[in-house]
Structure formats: C-alpha cells, structure tokens
Design a protein around this motif. Structure first.
Motif, PDB file in Angstrom:
ATOM      1  N   LYS A 269      12.765 -83.494  99.756  1.00  0.00           N
ATOM      2  CA  LYS A 269      11.645 -82.608  99.291  1.00  0.00           C
ATOM      3  C   LYS A 269      11.451 -83.541  97.936  1.00  0.00           C
ATOM      4  O   LYS A 269      11.159 -83.827  97.250  1.00  0.00           O
ATOM      5  N   ARG A 270      12.239 -84.565  97.073  1.00  0.00           N
ATOM      6  CA  ARG A 270      12.480 -84.517  95.636  1.00  0.00           C
ATOM      7  C   ARG A 270      13.584 -85.425  95.182  1.00  0.00           C
ATOM      8  O   ARG A 270      14.984 -85.726  95.817  1.00  0.00           O
ATOM      9  N   LYS A 271      13.450 -86.244  94.561  1.00  0.00           N
ATOM     10  CA  LYS A 271      14.198 -87.431  93.898  1.00  0.00           C
ATOM     11  C   LYS A 271      14.873 -86.693  92.545  1.00  0.00           C
ATOM     12  O   LYS A 271      13.725 -86.221  91.717  1.00  0.00           O
ATOM     13  N   PHE A 272      15.474 -87.000  92.040  1.00  0.00           N
ATOM     14  CA  PHE A 272      16.432 -86.405  90.912  1.00  0.00           C
ATOM     15  C   PHE A 272      16.937 -87.907  89.995  1.00  0.00           C
ATOM     16  O   PHE A 272      17.662 -88.485  90.419  1.00  0.00           O
ATOM     17  N   ILE A 273      17.484 -87.251  88.907  1.00  0.00           N
ATOM     18  CA  ILE A 273      18.408 -88.364  87.716  1.00  0.00           C
ATOM     19  C   ILE A 273      18.120 -86.856  86.755  1.00  0.00           C
ATOM     20  O   ILE A 273      18.112 -85.713  86.604  1.00  0.00           O
ATOM     21  N   ILE A 274      20.389 -87.150  86.975  1.00  0.00           N
ATOM     22  CA  ILE A 274      20.604 -85.886  86.091  1.00  0.00           C
ATOM     23  C   ILE A 274      21.623 -86.344  85.038  1.00  0.00           C
ATOM     24  O   ILE A 274      21.547 -88.113  84.876  1.00  0.00           O
ATOM     25  N   ALA A 275      21.422 -85.712  84.049  1.00  0.00           N
ATOM     26  CA  ALA A 275      21.695 -86.187  82.605  1.00  0.00           C
ATOM     27  C   ALA A 275      23.412 -85.234  82.488  1.00  0.00           C
ATOM     28  O   ALA A 275      23.077 -83.865  81.675  1.00  0.00           O
ATOM     29  N   ASP A 276      24.397 -86.151  82.228  1.00  0.00           N
ATOM     30  CA  ASP A 276      25.474 -85.632  82.370  1.00  0.00           C
ATOM     31  C   ASP A 276      26.379 -84.984  80.805  1.00  0.00           C
ATOM     32  O   ASP A 276      26.938 -86.105  80.808  1.00  0.00           O
ATOM     33  N   THR A 277      25.594 -84.730  80.006  1.00  0.00           N
ATOM     34  CA  THR A 277      26.032 -84.706  78.687  1.00  0.00           C
ATOM     35  C   THR A 277      27.230 -83.925  78.162  1.00  0.00           C
ATOM     36  O   THR A 277      27.545 -82.798  78.674  1.00  0.00           O
TER      37      THR A 277
ATOM     38  N   ASP B 102      34.553 -77.722  79.915  1.00  0.00           N
ATOM     39  CA  ASP B 102      35.592 -77.468  81.022  1.00  0.00           C
ATOM     40  C   ASP B 102      34.937 -76.395  81.478  1.00  0.00           C
ATOM     41  O   ASP B 102      35.285 -75.260  82.314  1.00  0.00           O
ATOM     42  N   ASP B 103      33.464 -76.179  81.057  1.00  0.00           N
ATOM     43  CA  ASP B 103      32.255 -74.535  82.124  1.00  0.00           C
ATOM     44  C   ASP B 103      32.430 -75.673  83.647  1.00  0.00           C
ATOM     45  O   ASP B 103      32.103 -74.906  84.384  1.00  0.00           O
ATOM     46  N   GLY B 104      32.668 -77.051  83.496  1.00  0.00           N
ATOM     47  CA  GLY B 104      32.876 -77.175  85.082  1.00  0.00           C
ATOM     48  C   GLY B 104      31.604 -77.933  85.250  1.00  0.00           C
ATOM     49  O   GLY B 104      30.546 -78.407  86.047  1.00  0.00           O
ATOM     50  N   LYS B 105      30.573 -78.696  84.334  1.00  0.00           N
ATOM     51  CA  LYS B 105      29.169 -79.505  85.006  1.00  0.00           C
ATOM     52  C   LYS B 105      29.496 -80.242  85.492  1.00  0.00           C
ATOM     53  O   LYS B 105      28.850 -80.924  86.598  1.00  0.00           O
ATOM     54  N   SER B 106      31.031 -81.723  84.953  1.00  0.00           N
ATOM     55  CA  SER B 106      31.162 -82.605  85.341  1.00  0.00           C
ATOM     56  C   SER B 106      30.986 -82.052  87.151  1.00  0.00           C
ATOM     57  O   SER B 106      31.075 -83.382  88.465  1.00  0.00           O
ATOM     58  N   THR B 107      32.058 -81.474  87.690  1.00  0.00           N
ATOM     59  CA  THR B 107      32.566 -80.861  89.115  1.00  0.00           C
ATOM     60  C   THR B 107      30.933 -80.174  89.216  1.00  0.00           C
ATOM     61  O   THR B 107      31.434 -80.546  90.604  1.00  0.00           O
ATOM     62  N   LEU B 108      30.404 -79.440  88.803  1.00  0.00           N
ATOM     63  CA  LEU B 108      29.075 -78.589  89.246  1.00  0.00           C
ATOM     64  C   LEU B 108      28.551 -80.283  90.046  1.00  0.00           C
ATOM     65  O   LEU B 108      27.404 -80.008  90.906  1.00  0.00           O
ATOM     66  N   ILE B 109      28.454 -80.753  89.506  1.00  0.00           N
ATOM     67  CA  ILE B 109      26.480 -81.964  89.342  1.00  0.00           C
ATOM     68  C   ILE B 109      27.888 -83.105  90.599  1.00  0.00           C
ATOM     69  O   ILE B 109      27.034 -83.268  92.052  1.00  0.00           O
TER      70      ILE B 109
ATOM     71  N   LEU C  77      36.245 -83.471  91.970  1.00  0.00           N
ATOM     72  CA  LEU C  77      34.408 -83.866  92.054  1.00  0.00           C
ATOM     73  C   LEU C  77      34.445 -84.841  90.608  1.00  0.00           C
ATOM     74  O   LEU C  77      32.978 -85.353  90.053  1.00  0.00           O
ATOM     75  N   ALA C  78      34.927 -84.347  89.504  1.00  0.00           N
ATOM     76  CA  ALA C  78      34.779 -84.246  87.630  1.00  0.00           C
ATOM     77  C   ALA C  78      34.418 -85.995  87.934  1.00  0.00           C
ATOM     78  O   ALA C  78      33.667 -86.350  87.174  1.00  0.00           O
ATOM     79  N   LEU C  79      35.218 -86.489  88.599  1.00  0.00           N
ATOM     80  CA  LEU C  79      35.465 -88.062  88.619  1.00  0.00           C
ATOM     81  C   LEU C  79      33.942 -88.740  88.380  1.00  0.00           C
ATOM     82  O   LEU C  79      34.251 -90.360  88.366  1.00  0.00           O
ATOM     83  N   LEU C  80      33.467 -88.441  89.846  1.00  0.00           N
ATOM     84  CA  LEU C  80      32.459 -88.855  89.543  1.00  0.00           C
ATOM     85  C   LEU C  80      31.319 -89.026  88.249  1.00  0.00           C
ATOM     86  O   LEU C  80      30.553 -90.459  87.949  1.00  0.00           O
TER      87      LEU C  80
END
Length: 414
Positions: free
Chosen positions: A81-89, A13-20, A53-56
C-alpha cells in the motif's frame, strides 16, 4: 506509490529501535542474509531471544556497546500500500539536536511511552519539538504493554495524561496505539492479548493514515543548483538551469520571476532525463530554460509571477543551536537554504523556548547546545522564503560558522 516519512522518538530504553526492528521483521522487509547476520550478532548482546531487533537501526559501534541510539538511523521499506522512510532518533537529552534534524522532514511522529513509566520529561520534550516543527500527525505508541499485563487501565491513564499535557501544544492530530515491540503484539498484527483495543495495528495505521504532504497545496518553487552553459559548436547558445523542483509544478509557458533580482520571463522548455517535457513536478531533477538570457546564478529562485515568496534581508526564525560552542554575539555566520548561501548575523534574540514546559522565556542573549530561540537574522543578500508551516523546503535553513565551517544551528522561518 505514495511515500510516508515518519520518525520515532522517546526515552532511552522505551524500545524505539526494537519497535522499528519488529516492524521490518514481521512485515518481511528484511533480507535473509541480514537476518542471519543479526542472529549471529545477537548472541553477544545477552537478550533472551534469538534475534536482537534493535541491532537493525543501532548501527554505530558506540550505540551497540551502550545499547542506545546516538545518531539518526534511516530505514526504508515498502508494503503493497505504501513506501516508508523511517528516522530512528536518539532518546538522550544531549542528542536533542539529532532528533530535531531527524524530525524536520517527517509527516508523522511516533512518540514511544513505556507503559510502566507513563509520560516523562522526554515525552514532553519530543512532543514540544514536534509542535515547533508543525508535524501533521503525532502517534503516541504505548509500548511494553506486556510488562503491565496488557492492562487497559494503564493504557487509558496514559492516554488521558498525554491528552491533558498536549492540549496547549496545538498538535494537529494525536492518535494512540498500545504495543509490545519485543513480543510483537499489535505492531504488524493485532493481538488477542489486547482484545479490548479495537483499533488498527501500528502497520495498519501507517498504511491508512492520510498523508498530509500529499494534501498540502504548495506553491511552485525551483532553486538553481547549476547553470549549464556548454559553449560548444553544437550547443553554442544553450543555457539551462539545473535543479530539483522544491514544491508544486512548472509548465512550459509559465510566466515566472527570478529572485532576488525580480526579473520576469517565461519558461521556454523543461528537460527531464534529457527529454523535453511539458511539465514537471515536485522532487524531479530537471533543467529549466527561460525565454530571455537573464543573469541567473546558483541559489536563485524561480517562482510564478503571481505566487511570490517573501524576499527579505531581515528574517524572523526559530532555531535550534547545535554547536558545542555557545553562540558569540557578532559571530560571523553563513545562512544556507538549499543551494542558496549568504553571509548572516544573528541580530536579535527575542526569546527562548523552554522545551521542557513550552514556556516562552525572555532571552538572556546566550545560546548553548540544544537551546531553542526566536531570532532575527540579518543577511547580506535577500533570501526568498516561505513560512515553514506552508513550505518546508523554502522554510528551513542551517547556519554555518564562517571560520570553522561547522553547522551551528538549524532553523525554520516563521
């Protein structure tokens, strides 16, 4: 275009998934059909906005029902500017093993802190794991600033508390950013509500931070995945060694050594996409040809003669025990390093790491789920390794239960 790999971690519930989700949504990295699908699904979640947004990233049914992250979710997006790979843990302590594996290939850790709660045990735990893995950059994202009225005082107190806690961890670079993922403040665009903050938005930070992976000068390493020997009339004498270059680069004419045999030869040809090339680089899938017909098999490592790794049967490592079943002394294991596999046993448990306090503990000989330990591994065949801090590809491995074929531990060579 340059690639940056990063992961998010923090409390439930710190909002990781919502942030992504906010990062992808506000940077216009989500297709229209996905937005429409999420809008429909959001009506069942009970949130006070049009889209959850967390459902993403919360893709599993259990995750969506409980409103938590269980598995590691990977997302990909690109800016100019860049490509990104995100790991939501995951944030739950019981899924520490998932966080460890999700973080192992990252160059940046984003550790979320709820502005209302400040530094918690989980914040410390994730920071300690980042330290163990040698993550080059740690970004502390103080989230939910909207719930503390965007208070600069609260932000400064959290920054001071984290800086004091992290001092013994030897984290290479630590940065701080205040955000509100739900409201969209300072995620992609800077916010007037945080006018006292003069740094970049989260996306601005991600686009401009130096990528340690590109700075690191890794020694050339190639591990054979498949020996190509057609034995046809047209290709009667063809012998090639297929695989991906793990690090560095190879050129035709390089003097190389095949490990663990130690036989020396030179690179006579390199094929990339069925075309001969003079050199090939990290990450490229190639076929390497050698000047002599040597005994080379799957899992053998090809390296320059003047840049040799360690090749030993006794290996010092740090592991995270990932199996629900505790470690049994004398347990028969397989050590897997990329395409190389050999029988192994844990010969000695020299100590444990308390991932709550970073205290080095004496070993009691036991290992249970999510335990971190310093170990000595004995292998049937010599393993070619580099310290994980120098080369992540040859410095990491997994241990497999020989009887059940379950992965029981992931580790890094010291």
């Amino acid at each position: 275009m340059e690639l940056l790999r990063f992961f998010t971690a923090g409390n439930v519930d710190d909002g990781k998934s919502t942030l992504i989700g906010r990062l992808l949504y506000d940077s216009e990295s989500i297709s229209t059909d996905i937005i429409e699908t999420l809008t429909r699904q959001s009506k069942t979640t009970g949130i006070n906005s049009d889209i959850d947004l967390a459902l993403l990233t919360d893709g599993l049914r259990a995750e969506r029902e409980q409103g938590i992250t269980i598995d590691v979710a990977y997302k990909y997006f690109t800016t100019e500017k860049r490509k990104f790979i995100i790991a939501d843990t995951p944030g739950h302590i019981q899924y520490t093993r998932n966080m460890f594996t999700g973080a192992s290939n990252a160059n940046l850790a984003i550790i979320l802190v709820d502005a209302r709660n400040g530094i918690t045990d989980q914040t410390k735990r994730h920071s300690i794991i980042s330290s163990i893995l040698g993550i080059p950059h740690v970004l502390v994202c103080v989230n939910k600033m909207d719930l503390v009225n965007y208070s600069e005082t609260v932000y400064n107190e959290i920054q001071a508390a984290y800086t004091e806690f992290a001092a013994p961890l030897n984290l290479k670079q630590v940065s701080f950013i205040p955000t509100s993922a739900l409201a969209g403040d300072n995620v992609v665009h800077t916010s007037e509500k945080l006018s006292w903050y003069d740094g970049p938005s989260l996306l601005g930070f991600l686009e401009t931070i130096e990528n340690a992976e590109n700075q690191q000068k890794e020694e050339p390493r190639f591990q054979v995945q498949y020996v190509i020997r057609p034995q046809t009339d047209e290709l009667h004498d063809y012998r090639g060694y297929a695989g991906s270059i793990l690090s560095g680069h190879f050129r035709v004419g390089d003097s190389v050594q095949v490990l663990p045999s130690g036989l020396e030869t030179r690179v006579s040809a390199i094929e990339l996409n069925r075309k001969n090339v003079q050199e090939a680089f990290r990450g490229e899938a190639v076929v390497i040809h050698l000047a002599e017909d040597l005994d080379v098999s799957r899992g053998n490592t090809i390296v320059p003669v003047d840049q040799l790794p360690r090749t030993e049967k006794s290996l010092e490592a740090t592991i995270c025990w990932m199996d629900n079943t505790p470690f049994q002394p004398g347990q028969k294991l397989l050590l897997q390093q990329n395409s190389f596999r050999t029988k192994a046993v844990l010969k000695e448990l020299s100590g444990k790491i308390d991932i709550h306090s970073y205290e080095q503990l004496e070993s009691d000989g036991s290992l249970k789920l999510n335990d971190f330990a310093h170990v000595t591994i004995k292998t049937a065949e010599a393993v070619s390794t580099d310290p994980y801090s120098v080369n992540r590809k040859t410095g990491s491995f997994v241990l497999i239960n020989e009887n059940t074929n379950n992965t029981v531990a992931a580790g890094i060579f010291n």
